[in-house]
Scaffold this motif. Structure first.
Motif, PDB file in Angstrom:
ATOM      1  N   ASP A 121      -0.581 -14.564   0.406  1.00 42.84           N
ATOM      2  CA  ASP A 121      -0.837 -13.596   0.439  1.00 42.84           C
ATOM      3  C   ASP A 121      -2.262 -12.695   0.675  1.00 42.84           C
ATOM      4  N   LEU A 122      -1.277 -11.394   0.179  1.00 45.24           N
ATOM      5  CA  LEU A 122      -2.714 -10.186   0.054  1.00 45.24           C
ATOM      6  C   LEU A 122      -3.623 -10.609  -1.093  1.00 45.24           C
ATOM      7  N   ASP A 123      -4.949 -10.357  -0.312  1.00 47.31           N
ATOM      8  CA  ASP A 123      -5.882 -10.820  -1.496  1.00 47.31           C
ATOM      9  C   ASP A 123      -6.324  -9.573  -2.025  1.00 47.31           C
ATOM     10  N   ARG A 124      -6.438  -9.222  -2.588  1.00 41.68           N
ATOM     11  CA  ARG A 124      -6.808  -7.951  -3.531  1.00 41.68           C
ATOM     12  C   ARG A 124      -5.569  -6.980  -3.869  1.00 41.68           C
ATOM     13  N   PHE A 125      -4.384  -7.213  -3.736  1.00 39.03           N
ATOM     14  CA  PHE A 125      -3.423  -6.368  -4.036  1.00 39.03           C
ATOM     15  C   PHE A 125      -3.196  -6.111  -4.879  1.00 39.03           C
ATOM     16  N   LYS A 126      -3.086  -7.056  -6.112  1.00 35.42           N
ATOM     17  CA  LYS A 126      -3.224  -6.157  -8.006  1.00 35.42           C
ATOM     18  C   LYS A 126      -4.081  -5.383  -7.951  1.00 35.42           C
ATOM     19  N   VAL A 127      -5.445  -5.237  -7.442  1.00 33.05           N
ATOM     20  CA  VAL A 127      -6.494  -4.389  -7.234  1.00 33.05           C
ATOM     21  C   VAL A 127      -5.799  -2.692  -7.269  1.00 33.05           C
ATOM     22  N   SER A 175       1.851  -4.589   5.789  1.00 33.72           N
ATOM     23  CA  SER A 175       1.607  -5.260   5.839  1.00 33.72           C
ATOM     24  C   SER A 175       2.580  -6.300   6.409  1.00 33.72           C
ATOM     25  N   ALA A 176       3.374  -6.274   6.587  1.00 34.66           N
ATOM     26  CA  ALA A 176       5.228  -6.646   6.508  1.00 34.66           C
ATOM     27  C   ALA A 176       5.301  -6.494   8.207  1.00 34.66           C
ATOM     28  N   ARG A 177       4.752  -5.329   8.297  1.00 31.33           N
ATOM     29  CA  ARG A 177       5.477  -4.963   9.881  1.00 31.33           C
ATOM     30  C   ARG A 177       3.916  -5.661  10.577  1.00 31.33           C
ATOM     31  N   ARG A 178       3.300  -5.617  10.834  1.00 30.56           N
ATOM     32  CA  ARG A 178       2.427  -6.242  11.103  1.00 30.56           C
ATOM     33  C   ARG A 178       2.503  -7.662  10.961  1.00 30.56           C
ATOM     34  N   ILE A 179       2.850  -8.667  10.167  1.00 31.98           N
ATOM     35  CA  ILE A 179       2.781  -9.850  10.763  1.00 31.98           C
ATOM     36  C   ILE A 179       3.953  -9.840  11.124  1.00 31.98           C
ATOM     37  N   ALA A 188      -6.871  -7.728   8.734  1.00 35.59           N
ATOM     38  CA  ALA A 188      -7.772  -6.367   7.975  1.00 35.59           C
ATOM     39  C   ALA A 188      -8.148  -5.416   8.796  1.00 35.59           C
ATOM     40  N   GLU A 189      -7.191  -4.916   9.172  1.00 34.00           N
ATOM     41  CA  GLU A 189      -7.206  -3.647  10.063  1.00 34.00           C
ATOM     42  C   GLU A 189      -7.332  -2.492   8.660  1.00 34.00           C
ATOM     43  N   PRO A 190      -8.105  -1.738   8.223  1.00 33.29           N
ATOM     44  CA  PRO A 190      -7.654  -1.024   7.136  1.00 33.29           C
ATOM     45  C   PRO A 190      -6.328   0.178   7.555  1.00 33.29           C
ATOM     46  N   ALA A 191      -5.467   0.342   6.855  1.00 35.20           N
ATOM     47  CA  ALA A 191      -4.256   0.331   6.348  1.00 35.20           C
ATOM     48  C   ALA A 191      -4.743   1.642   6.002  1.00 35.20           C
ATOM     49  N   ASP A 192      -4.124   2.815   6.655  1.00 38.44           N
ATOM     50  CA  ASP A 192      -4.130   4.111   6.417  1.00 38.44           C
ATOM     51  C   ASP A 192      -2.645   4.751   5.124  1.00 38.44           C
ATOM     52  N   LEU A 193      -3.400   5.091   4.174  1.00 35.53           N
ATOM     53  CA  LEU A 193      -1.663   4.612   3.089  1.00 35.53           C
ATOM     54  C   LEU A 193      -1.518   6.806   2.212  1.00 35.53           C
ATOM     55  N   GLU A 194      -1.135   7.382   2.572  1.00 33.01           N
ATOM     56  CA  GLU A 194      -0.889   8.544   2.034  1.00 33.01           C
ATOM     57  C   GLU A 194      -2.249   8.663   2.222  1.00 33.01           C
TER      58      GLU A 194
END
Ligand code: C2E
Ligand code: MG
Length: 424
Positions: free
Chosen positions: A24-30, A47-51, A94-100
Motif C-alpha cells: 500500500d502507499l505510504d502516507r496515502f491518507k495524508v 501508481s497503478a500505471r507505474r506498477i 519513489a519518483e515524485p508524481a506531478d498531480l495538478e
C-alpha cells in the motif's frame, strides 16, 4: 480467484515458483486528507500505471481497495526474481508524481510471500503478505519484507498492545513528563515541552516511540492527543499561579498530523484555554516538518485560527524530514526546533557548526526564533548562545521530569521576589 488457481496448480507441482506482493502507499491518507480526494484518486491511477510497467504482461496486478495493491507473479525461474520486481516497484513509486501542479511524494512498502506447499487458501497467502508489508512499514517506509512465520507471533503481541492501548485512556494510564526549555541570552526559564509516557500495568513505563506510531495507525492518537493537551494546560495553569513570571511559563505539546484533520481541533483548544484560564502564549504546538512543508491551505487556515487564540506553532525536529524550502511560508510559525542530530554534530567538526549556523540564520531570516533540541554539553550551550540561538532544551539543562520533579526544579530556580527564573 487467480491466486486460488495457482495454489491448485502448486499441488500438482505445475507452477514451480510463485509469489505474492502486497503493497500500500505510504502516507496515502495524508495525501488524501491534506490535498483532497481528487489528488488522492490521481495518485492511485498514476501508481497503478507505474506498477504495471514493472511486471510482465502475464502477471496479475489487482487493486484490493483503498490504496492496497496485490501482485501475483507466476512461473518464476527462481525465487530471486521477486526481489528484483519489488525493488523495481519501490524505485518506480519513489519518483515524485506531478498531480495538478502538486509534487506528491508517495513511496510504498511491500510485503512478499514466496509460495510454498503450506498454503491451501488464497486468504492465508494474502494475510501473510499483509503481515510482511506491515513489517516493512514498521522498519521505515519505502522497503520490502519477505514473510517469515515468526512474524505471526509478533502480530499477536501487537494485537495485545493495541487492545491495552484502547483502554489506557479510560484507565488513566498516561502521564506527562516535562522537559524545561530555557532562554539562552536571558538565562531564564521559558517553559516546558510535555512528553507523554504510558504507565502500562505490566510492562512498566512505555516511551512514546513504542506506542505513538501504533496509536497513529489505529486513530487512537486523536483522543490521546486531546488528553495530552488538556493535562498539559491544566498543569501549566497551576504552575503559572505558583511560579508567576513575565511572560508566563508556556507548555508545548506534540501534535500528530492526524490530529490536524480533526474538524473541531481549534474549538477544543479554545475550550481548554478557557477552562484553565490560560493567558495568550501559554500553549505551543509542536508540528512535524512534513505537515508544514505540504503547505496545504487547510493547514494554513488552521494555523491562522490557532494563532488568533495565541497558540503558537513550532516546527519540530527541523531538518530531519524532506525540506522543500520553497513552501516554508512561515508567517504563522513562531519557532523552529533544530533536531538534536544537528546539535550532536556541533562540536565534532566545522561542517556541523556551519550547518547549525545556516539553519539558525534561515529561521531568523524568515522571522522565526530557534530552539536547539538535545543540548547535552556546556560547550554546545556556549556555541549556541554565540550563534544567537534563542532557546535550548536538553539533558544538559534537564531531562524530562515528572510533575513532582518539575516542581522541585522550578522551586530551585524561582527566586521568589520578582517572580523570575534565573538559570544558574
Ligand atoms: P520530540 O518532540 O523530538 O521530543 C524530544 C525527545 O528527545 C524526547 O524523547 C526527549 O526525552 C529527548 N531528549 C531531550 N533532551 C535530550 C538530549 O539532550 N539528548 C537526547 N539524546 N535526547 C533528548 P521522548 O520523550 O522519548 O519522545 C520521543 C518523541 O515522541 C517526541 O520527539 C515526539 O515526537 C513524540 N511524542 C512525545 N509525546 C507526544 C505526545 O504527547 N503526542 C505525540 N503525538 N507525540 C509525542
Ligand atoms: Mg517535540
Amino acid at each position: 480467484d487467480r491466486l486460488q488457481h495457482v495454489l491448485e496448480q502448486e499441488k500438482r507441482r505445475i507452477n514451480k515458483y510463485y509469489a505474492v506482493l502486497f503493497m500500500d502507499l505510504d502516507r496515502f491518507k495524508v495525501v488524501n486528507d491534506s490535498l483532497g480526494h481528487n489528488i488522492g484518486d490521481l495518485l492511485l491511477v498514476e501508481s497503478a500505471r507505474r506498477i504495471r510497467k514493472c511486471i510482465r504482461s502475464e502477471d496479475t496486478v489487482a487493486r484490493l481497495g483503498g490504496d492496497e495493491f496485490v501482485i501475483l507473479v507466476e512461473a518464476m525461474a527462481d525465487a530471486h526474481q521477486v526481489v528484483k520486481i519489488a525493488e523495481r516497484i519501490l524505485r518506480a513509486l519513489a519518483e515524485p508524481a506531478d498531480l495538478e501542479g502538486y509534487k506528491v511524494f508517495a513511496s510504498t512498502s511491500i510485503g512478499i510471500v514466496l509460495g510454498d506447499e503450506r498454503y491451501e487458501q488464497a486468504e492465508d497467502v494474502l494475510r501473510d503478505a499483509d503481515i510482511a508489508m506491515y513489517r516493512a512499514k514498521r522498519r521505515g517506509t519505502g522497503g520490502y519484507e519477505i514473510f517469515d512465520p515468526v512474524m505471526l507471533d509478533s502480530v499477536i503481541s501487537r494485537l495485545e498492545l493495541e487492545h491495552d492501548l484502547r483502554i489506557a485512556i479510560d484507565e488513566g494510564q498516561f502521564v506527562l513528563h516535562y522537559q524545561p526549555v530555557v532562554d539562552l541570552a536571558a538565562q531564564r526559564m521559558l517553559g516546558f515541552e510535555a512528553l507523554v509516557r504510558w504507565n502500562h500495568p505490566t510492562r512498566g513505563l512505555v516511551m512514546p516511540g513504542d506506542f505513538i506510531p501504533l496509536a497513529e495507525e489505529i486513530g487512537l492518537i486523536v483522543p490521546i492527543g486531546y488528553w495530552v493537551m488538556d493535562e498539559a494546560c491544566r498543569q501549566i495553569g497551576l504552575w503559572q499561579e505558583k511560579f508567576p513570571a513575565t511572560p508566563p511559563m508556556s507548555v508545548s505539546v506534540n501534535v500528530s498530523p492526524r490530529q490536524f484533520v480533526e474538524k473541531d481541533l481549534v474549538e477544543k483548544v479554545a475550550g481548554m484555554l478557557e477552562k484553565y484560564c490560560l493567558p495568550s502564549g501559554s500553549l505551543n504546538l509542536d508540528i512535524a516538518e512534513s505537515l508544514i512543508m505540504e503547505g496545504s491551505s487547510n493547514t494554513t487556515s488552521l494555523l491562522a485560527r490557532l494563532d488568533e487564540l495565541g497558540v503558537h506553532a513550532q516546527i519540530d525536529d527541523f531538518g530531519m524530514g524532506y525540506s522543500s524550502l520553497g513552501s516554508l511560508q512561515t508567517r504563522l510559525i513562531e519557532i523552529l526546533k533544530v533536531d538534536r542530530a544537528f546539535i550532536a554534530n556541533l562540536e565534532t567538526d566545522g561542517v556541523g557548526l556551519e550547518v547549525v549556523r545556516m539553519i539558525i540564520s534561515l529561521a531568523h531570516g524568515l522571522g522565526m526564533k530557534v530552539i536547539a533540541e538535545g543540548v547535552e554539553t556546556d560547550r554546545q550551550m556556549e556555541m549556541l548562545a554565540g550563534l544567537n540561538c534563542e532557546y535550548a532544551q536538553g539533558y544538559k539543562i534537564a531531562s524530562p521530569l515528572d510533575s513532582r520533579e518539575a516542581v522541585d526544579w522550578l522551586g530551585r530556580l524561582f527566586d521568589g521576589s520578582g517572580g523570575e527564573f534565573e538559570i544558574r
